[in-house]
Design a protein around this motif. Structure first.
Motif, PDB file in Angstrom:
ATOM      1  N   VAL A   8       0.856  -1.194   0.000  1.00  0.00           N
ATOM      2  CA  VAL A   8       0.000   0.000   0.000  1.00  0.00           C
ATOM      3  C   VAL A   8       0.885   1.234   0.000  1.00  0.00           C
ATOM      4  O   VAL A   8       1.792   1.355   0.835  1.00  0.00           O
ATOM      5  CB  VAL A   8      -0.935   0.025   1.228  1.00  0.00           C
ATOM      6  N   GLN A   9       0.651   2.137  -0.950  1.00  0.00           N
ATOM      7  CA  GLN A   9       1.398   3.372  -1.017  1.00  0.00           C
ATOM      8  C   GLN A   9       0.824   4.350   0.013  1.00  0.00           C
ATOM      9  O   GLN A   9      -0.318   4.791  -0.108  1.00  0.00           O
ATOM     10  CB  GLN A   9       1.307   3.981  -2.426  1.00  0.00           C
ATOM     11  N   LEU A  10       1.617   4.649   1.021  1.00  0.00           N
ATOM     12  CA  LEU A  10       1.128   5.525   2.084  1.00  0.00           C
ATOM     13  C   LEU A  10       1.213   6.986   1.689  1.00  0.00           C
ATOM     14  O   LEU A  10       2.158   7.404   1.009  1.00  0.00           O
ATOM     15  CB  LEU A  10       1.941   5.297   3.366  1.00  0.00           C
ATOM     16  N   SER A  11       0.236   7.742   2.115  1.00  0.00           N
ATOM     17  CA  SER A  11       0.264   9.192   1.902  1.00  0.00           C
ATOM     18  C   SER A  11       1.233   9.820   2.899  1.00  0.00           C
ATOM     19  O   SER A  11       1.655   9.175   3.874  1.00  0.00           O
ATOM     20  CB  SER A  11      -1.129   9.776   2.100  1.00  0.00           C
ATOM     21  N   ASN A  12       1.571  11.074   2.666  1.00  0.00           N
ATOM     22  CA  ASN A  12       2.465  11.785   3.585  1.00  0.00           C
ATOM     23  C   ASN A  12       1.913  11.822   4.992  1.00  0.00           C
ATOM     24  O   ASN A  12       2.650  11.674   5.982  1.00  0.00           O
ATOM     25  CB  ASN A  12       2.721  13.204   3.085  1.00  0.00           C
ATOM     26  N   ILE A  13       0.605  12.009   5.098  1.00  0.00           N
ATOM     27  CA  ILE A  13       0.012  12.125   6.425  1.00  0.00           C
ATOM     28  C   ILE A  13      -0.035  10.766   7.115  1.00  0.00           C
ATOM     29  O   ILE A  13       0.110  10.669   8.344  1.00  0.00           O
ATOM     30  CB  ILE A  13      -1.403  12.765   6.356  1.00  0.00           C
ATOM     31  N   GLU A  14      -0.188   9.688   6.343  1.00  0.00           N
ATOM     32  CA  GLU A  14      -0.158   8.351   6.945  1.00  0.00           C
ATOM     33  C   GLU A  14       1.240   8.015   7.457  1.00  0.00           C
ATOM     34  O   GLU A  14       1.396   7.406   8.518  1.00  0.00           O
ATOM     35  CB  GLU A  14      -0.623   7.315   5.923  1.00  0.00           C
ATOM     36  N   VAL A  15       2.259   8.416   6.703  1.00  0.00           N
ATOM     37  CA  VAL A  15       3.638   8.240   7.166  1.00  0.00           C
ATOM     38  C   VAL A  15       3.846   9.005   8.472  1.00  0.00           C
ATOM     39  O   VAL A  15       4.464   8.506   9.423  1.00  0.00           O
ATOM     40  CB  VAL A  15       4.639   8.712   6.093  1.00  0.00           C
ATOM     41  N   ALA A  16       3.300  10.210   8.528  1.00  0.00           N
ATOM     42  CA  ALA A  16       3.441  11.024   9.742  1.00  0.00           C
ATOM     43  C   ALA A  16       2.752  10.361  10.933  1.00  0.00           C
ATOM     44  O   ALA A  16       3.251  10.420  12.062  1.00  0.00           O
ATOM     45  CB  ALA A  16       2.872  12.419   9.493  1.00  0.00           C
TER      46      ALA A  16
END
Length: 352
Positions: A325-333
């Motif tokens: 799953v390609q995580l969004s920037n906010i999910e990485v945060a």
């Protein structure tokens, strides 16, 4: 977002924040003190005062006024005189509606009212360069800026839409109001304030509405009566006849819209390690989660396992532990937040 118990859809708030929402202002807005102007039915009675004429059984207000006009009574001028008496003052709701807009260029108000209370608020606040349009000279429906009086203005009584003939021209034969509204409803989300389902004016407005228009429509109302969904309108309910709650909620809505990031941070800091049980505060958290900048502020303000479980329940972490799953920037945060809040803290405890 819940404000004073009123559930304002986040989608609508987002539209205001982006400068996309058109606020539709009806007679109910000008009926509150100290303005105390009549609605259309009461206006017809006051115009007829002293003429000896009364509406016939089941005769509509506009038809009654049309009959008076055919008898030589200048109903337009009489109406204008009633609605522009000396010492008229705008009420708080007029002021709160203007406050919904962050700057003069962003004002998008359409009104079926003939009075100039909104313009008086602009003058009181020293707000300049807001365009004013009065029927029949309306702007394009897909380019609304300023205040648009679609039924005319007391400053030019001859163009006020008050009789059945006037409404016929505006919505049917000439159709300048209908054309404007059809394009507007296709182009902008709309919030109606000051209308009820049985308003005479609503009968005409609804001719330009279909539930298939692309943009959302909302109405602030204290009544569950009327099938608004057939018109594609979403009711936003406030307690019946509690107009003080309505007014303060619109005021607080404007406050929320104008909050900067630092204001949101100061407010969210009050939460600390305990997720809110108050519905209003909880709805503010959910609102923040829809915006990346506000979400990052929230991350810095919330701590502890209770918040972990609350955020998990809202699906915030659903992609973090899934493969491919390609995580969004906010999910990485959020992943970094989990590491910082729990793994690093556990490690520091183990070192002691």
């Amino acid at each position: 977002m819940y404000i004073n118990g009123i559930d304002f859809p986040n989608e609508m708030i987002d539209a205001i924040t982006k400068g996309e929402l058109v606020v539709f202002v009806g007679a109910g807005v000008s009926m509150g003190a100290p303005t105390l102007l009549p609605n259309f039915e009461k206006l017809a009675e006051e115009v007829a005062a002293g003429t000896g004429e009364r509406p016939k059984k089941e005769e509509s207000c506009e038809a009654f006024l049309g009959r008076l006009k055919h008898k030589g009574i200048d109903v337009n001028q009489r109406a204008a005189d009633i609605l522009s008496e000396k010492n008229l003052q705008p009420n708080q709701l007029h002021k709160y509606i203007i406050n919904l807009f962050t700057d003069s260029k962003g004002v998008k108000i359409v009104t079926t009212n003939y009075d100039n209370m909104l313009e008086m608020v602009l003058q009181e606040k020293g707000i300049e360069n807001v365009k004013i349009y009065d029927a029949p000279a309306l702007p394009l429906g897909d380019d609304v800026r300023g205040i648009v009086h679609i039924h005319g203005n007391v400053c030019e009584p001859e163009y006020m839409v008050v009789t059945d003939d006037d409404f016929g021209k505006a919505y049917l034969s000439d159709g300048y109001v209908a054309r404007f509204l059809v394009k507007l409803f296709e182009s902008y989300p709309v919030l109606f304030i000051g209308y009820s389902y049985n308003d005479v004016i609503v009968r005409y407005l609804t001719r330009a509405m279909t539930k298939y228009n692309a943009c959302k429509r909302y109405i602030l109302t204290d009544s569950k009566e009327g099938n608004w969904s057939e018109l594609g309108i979403e009711p936003i309910l406030y307690p019946e006849k509690k107009y003080d709650i309505l007014n303060e909620s619109v005021n607080q809505l404007a406050v929320r819209i104008k909050r900067g990031i630092s204001d949101w941070e100061n407010n969210l800091k009050l939460i600390g390690e305990k997720p809110p049980t108050d519905l209003s505060m909880e709805s503010e958290v959910l609102f923040c989660l829809q915006d990346e900048n506000k979400t990052r502020v929230l991350m810095n303000c919330v701590h502890g396992k209770e918040w972990l479980w609350r955020l998990e329940a809202n699906g915030i972490f659903k992609n973090l532990f899934m493969e491919d799953v390609q995580l969004s920037n906010i999910e990485v945060a959020w992943g970094e937040w989990i590491i910082r809040e729990f793994l690093e803290k556990e490690y520091e405890e183990m070192k002691k």
